[in-house]
Design a protein around this motif. Structure first.
Motif, short mmCIF file in Angstrom:
data_model
loop_
_atom_site.label_atom_id
_atom_site.label_comp_id
_atom_site.label_asym_id
_atom_site.label_seq_id
_atom_site.Cartn_x
_atom_site.Cartn_y
_atom_site.Cartn_z
N ALA A 85 0.75 -1.18 0.04
CA ALA A 85 -0.14 0.14 0.00
C ALA A 85 0.89 1.36 -0.09
CB ALA A 85 -0.91 -0.15 1.22
N ASN A 86 1.93 1.14 0.85
CA ASN A 86 2.82 2.54 0.90
C ASN A 86 3.69 2.47 -0.63
OD1 ASN A 86 2.33 3.08 3.28
ND2 ASN A 86 3.98 1.87 4.29
N ASP A 87 3.78 1.38 -1.40
CA ASP A 87 4.43 1.51 -2.60
C ASP A 87 3.64 1.90 -3.60
OD1 ASP A 87 6.75 0.88 -1.46
OD2 ASP A 87 6.63 -1.39 -2.22
N GLU A 88 2.25 1.86 -3.63
CA GLU A 88 1.25 2.33 -4.84
C GLU A 88 1.27 3.83 -4.71
OE1 GLU A 88 -2.24 0.05 -4.21
OE2 GLU A 88 -1.37 -1.63 -4.62
N PRO A 89 1.21 4.51 -5.87
CA PRO A 89 1.05 5.58 -5.95
C PRO A 89 -0.50 6.06 -5.37
CG PRO A 89 0.75 4.97 -7.95
CD PRO A 89 1.33 3.71 -7.18
N ILE A 90 -0.64 7.23 -4.77
CA ILE A 90 -1.98 7.75 -4.20
C ILE A 90 -2.57 8.32 -5.38
CG2 ILE A 90 -3.06 9.25 -2.48
CD1 ILE A 90 -0.58 8.92 -0.85
N THR A 91 -4.04 7.89 -5.76
CA THR A 91 -4.73 8.50 -6.70
C THR A 91 -5.96 8.70 -6.05
OG1 THR A 91 -5.52 6.29 -7.33
CG2 THR A 91 -3.60 7.10 -8.56
#
Length: 100
Positions: A85-91
């Protein structure tokens, strides 16, 4: 015992029990179970009870061991999900309203 004309004698295909059915009543009047050859001897009762107790104890011990390691497995899964979850970009989430 004399059978009536309205009584049928049927053998169960699963358990080989003999059933006497009264067709007028629509019920089973009597039944006779076949002799089973696998009846345990009374002298073996102590051994059988000891084996069952040992089997229950081993199953309980396996359950206790799995519960001890369950917390570790859950924490590893949580840490892995948190890292992903921390590696995924925030969209910004898409809304049905925005699609029009």
């Amino acid at each position: 015992m004399a059978r009536l004309k309205s009584e049928l004698e049927v053998v169960c295909p699963c358990c080989q029990t003999t059933l006497v059915i009264d067709t007028n009543l629509g019920r089973v009047v009597s039944h006779k179970e076949p002799d089973r050859g696998n009846k345990p001897e009374l002298s073996e009762a102590q051994r059988i009870l000891a084996e069952q107790a040992a089997r229950r104890e081993s199953i309980f011990q396996q359950s206790v061991d799995s519960e001890k390691t369950r917390g570790d497995a859950l924490s590893k899964r949580f840490e892995e999900a948190l890292r992903r979850a921390n590696d995924e970009p925030i969209t910004r989430p898409s809304r049905d309203f925005d699609l029009d």
